[in-house]
Design a protein around this motif. Structure first.
Motif, PDB file in Angstrom:
ATOM      1  N   MET A  64      14.643   0.336   9.040  1.00  0.00           N
ATOM      2  CA  MET A  64      14.070   1.024   7.878  1.00  0.00           C
ATOM      3  C   MET A  64      12.871   0.268   7.323  1.00  0.00           C
ATOM      4  N   GLN A  65      12.953  -1.050   7.284  1.00  0.00           N
ATOM      5  CA  GLN A  65      11.819  -1.836   6.805  1.00  0.00           C
ATOM      6  C   GLN A  65      10.614  -1.710   7.745  1.00  0.00           C
ATOM      7  N   GLN A  66      10.876  -1.657   9.035  1.00  0.00           N
ATOM      8  CA  GLN A  66       9.784  -1.510   9.998  1.00  0.00           C
ATOM      9  C   GLN A  66       9.131  -0.129   9.876  1.00  0.00           C
ATOM     10  N   ILE A  67       9.931   0.894   9.664  1.00  0.00           N
ATOM     11  CA  ILE A  67       9.382   2.237   9.470  1.00  0.00           C
ATOM     12  C   ILE A  67       8.489   2.273   8.234  1.00  0.00           C
ATOM     13  N   ASN A  68       8.966   1.687   7.137  1.00  0.00           N
ATOM     14  CA  ASN A  68       8.170   1.680   5.907  1.00  0.00           C
ATOM     15  C   ASN A  68       6.916   0.815   6.050  1.00  0.00           C
ATOM     16  N   PHE A  69       7.026  -0.292   6.761  1.00  0.00           N
ATOM     17  CA  PHE A  69       5.852  -1.138   7.015  1.00  0.00           C
ATOM     18  C   PHE A  69       4.798  -0.360   7.798  1.00  0.00           C
ATOM     19  N   ASN A  70       5.226   0.290   8.875  1.00  0.00           N
ATOM     20  CA  ASN A  70       4.292   1.060   9.704  1.00  0.00           C
ATOM     21  C   ASN A  70       3.699   2.238   8.936  1.00  0.00           C
ATOM     22  N   LYS A  71       4.499   2.845   8.049  1.00  0.00           N
ATOM     23  CA  LYS A  71       3.991   3.927   7.203  1.00  0.00           C
ATOM     24  C   LYS A  71       2.861   3.423   6.313  1.00  0.00           C
ATOM     25  N   ASN A  72       3.052   2.270   5.703  1.00  0.00           N
ATOM     26  CA  ASN A  72       2.020   1.711   4.832  1.00  0.00           C
ATOM     27  C   ASN A  72       0.749   1.369   5.615  1.00  0.00           C
ATOM     28  N   ILE A  73       0.902   0.840   6.803  1.00  0.00           N
ATOM     29  CA  ILE A  73      -0.263   0.523   7.629  1.00  0.00           C
ATOM     30  C   ILE A  73      -1.000   1.804   8.020  1.00  0.00           C
ATOM     31  N   ALA A  74      -0.259   2.871   8.314  1.00  0.00           N
ATOM     32  CA  ALA A  74      -0.887   4.151   8.647  1.00  0.00           C
ATOM     33  C   ALA A  74      -1.632   4.722   7.441  1.00  0.00           C
ATOM     34  N   ILE A  75      -1.052   4.615   6.255  1.00  0.00           N
ATOM     35  CA  ILE A  75      -1.728   5.086   5.044  1.00  0.00           C
ATOM     36  C   ILE A  75      -3.013   4.295   4.821  1.00  0.00           C
ATOM     37  N   ALA A  76      -2.949   2.982   5.016  1.00  0.00           N
ATOM     38  CA  ALA A  76      -4.139   2.143   4.859  1.00  0.00           C
ATOM     39  C   ALA A  76      -5.217   2.557   5.862  1.00  0.00           C
ATOM     40  N   GLY A  77      -4.819   2.892   7.075  1.00  0.00           N
ATOM     41  CA  GLY A  77      -5.782   3.364   8.071  1.00  0.00           C
ATOM     42  C   GLY A  77      -6.445   4.659   7.642  1.00  0.00           C
ATOM     43  N   GLY A  78      -5.691   5.573   7.083  1.00  0.00           N
ATOM     44  CA  GLY A  78      -6.262   6.819   6.573  1.00  0.00           C
ATOM     45  C   GLY A  78      -7.217   6.578   5.420  1.00  0.00           C
ATOM     46  N   LEU A  79      -6.862   5.647   4.543  1.00  0.00           N
ATOM     47  CA  LEU A  79      -7.749   5.307   3.431  1.00  0.00           C
ATOM     48  C   LEU A  79      -9.049   4.679   3.932  1.00  0.00           C
ATOM     49  N   LEU A  80      -8.949   3.843   4.954  1.00  0.00           N
ATOM     50  CA  LEU A  80     -10.159   3.241   5.515  1.00  0.00           C
ATOM     51  C   LEU A  80     -11.028   4.283   6.220  1.00  0.00           C
ATOM     52  N   ALA A  81     -10.405   5.282   6.833  1.00  0.00           N
ATOM     53  CA  ALA A  81     -11.180   6.375   7.429  1.00  0.00           C
ATOM     54  C   ALA A  81     -11.905   7.157   6.340  1.00  0.00           C
ATOM     55  N   LEU A  82     -11.239   7.373   5.220  1.00  0.00           N
ATOM     56  CA  LEU A  82     -11.870   8.049   4.094  1.00  0.00           C
ATOM     57  C   LEU A  82     -13.032   7.217   3.552  1.00  0.00           C
ATOM     58  N   ALA A  83     -12.846   5.912   3.511  1.00  0.00           N
ATOM     59  CA  ALA A  83     -13.925   5.029   3.055  1.00  0.00           C
ATOM     60  C   ALA A  83     -15.106   5.069   4.028  1.00  0.00           C
ATOM     61  N   ALA A  84     -14.826   5.178   5.303  1.00  0.00           N
ATOM     62  CA  ALA A  84     -15.891   5.183   6.304  1.00  0.00           C
ATOM     63  C   ALA A  84     -16.689   6.487   6.303  1.00  0.00           C
ATOM     64  N   PHE A  85     -15.997   7.616   6.156  1.00  0.00           N
ATOM     65  CA  PHE A  85     -16.662   8.906   6.270  1.00  0.00           C
ATOM     66  C   PHE A  85     -17.030   9.533   4.936  1.00  0.00           C
ATOM     67  N   GLY A  86     -16.510   9.000   3.846  1.00  0.00           N
ATOM     68  CA  GLY A  86     -16.892   9.475   2.525  1.00  0.00           C
ATOM     69  C   GLY A  86     -16.102  10.689   2.055  1.00  0.00           C
ATOM     70  N   PRO A  87     -16.442  11.133   0.855  1.00  0.00           N
ATOM     71  CA  PRO A  87     -15.702  12.240   0.253  1.00  0.00           C
ATOM     72  C   PRO A  87     -16.130  13.595   0.818  1.00  0.00           C
ATOM     73  N   GLY A  88     -15.350  14.595   0.483  1.00  0.00           N
ATOM     74  CA  GLY A  88     -15.680  15.963   0.890  1.00  0.00           C
ATOM     75  C   GLY A  88     -16.723  16.569  -0.019  1.00  0.00           C
ATOM     76  N   ARG A  89     -17.100  17.791   0.274  1.00  0.00           N
ATOM     77  CA  ARG A  89     -18.213  18.408  -0.461  1.00  0.00           C
ATOM     78  C   ARG A  89     -17.841  18.815  -1.881  1.00  0.00           C
ATOM     79  N   PHE A  90     -16.548  18.909  -2.215  1.00  0.00           N
ATOM     80  CA  PHE A  90     -16.142  19.297  -3.555  1.00  0.00           C
ATOM     81  C   PHE A  90     -15.869  18.113  -4.464  1.00  0.00           C
ATOM     82  N   SER A  91     -16.138  16.928  -4.020  1.00  0.00           N
ATOM     83  CA  SER A  91     -15.832  15.728  -4.809  1.00  0.00           C
ATOM     84  C   SER A  91     -16.870  15.505  -5.915  1.00  0.00           C
ATOM     85  N   ILE A  92     -16.491  14.704  -6.880  1.00  0.00           N
ATOM     86  CA  ILE A  92     -17.413  14.338  -7.961  1.00  0.00           C
ATOM     87  C   ILE A  92     -18.600  13.564  -7.404  1.00  0.00           C
TER      88      ILE A  92
END
Length: 95
Positions: A64-92
């Motif tokens: 369970m701890q490994q699943i949650n660890f990997n989940k957090n790493i995956a979320i961080a990867g998604g956040l970094l992808a968002l940082a790399a490509f920027g916001p969508g067209r409806f963003s502030i």
């Protein structure tokens, strides 16, 4: 937070609320998206390292701890992808 060995658990809880709620809303609205995503990615990785130590968990909790660890790493990867490509067209940021 006390069980994780963090100093000043009340302050750490307040910081976590500000980051998770405040920056989460900012990310949802697209306000300062790149910086918000980077800060949240760093916070997510640090959270995974402090709270999901599967490598030292008892055998019954290891999976369970490994699943949650990997989940957090995956979320961080998604956040970094968002940082790399920027916001969508409806963003502030895009207005």
């Amino acid at each position: 937070m006390t069980s994780a060995g963090l100093p000043l658990p009340e302050v750490a809880a307040a910081v976590a609320i500000v980051i998770e709620l405040g920056l989460g809303i900012a990310l949802l609205l697209g306000f300062k998206t790149r910086w918000t995503a980077i800060v949240m990615a760093i916070f997510t990785v640090v959270t995974a390292l402090f709270f999901h130590k599967y490598w030292s968990a008892p055998e019954a909790m290891k999976m369970m701890q490994q699943i949650n660890f990997n989940k957090n790493i995956a979320i961080a990867g998604g956040l970094l992808a968002l940082a790399a490509f920027g916001p969508g067209r409806f963003s502030i940021d895009k207005r």
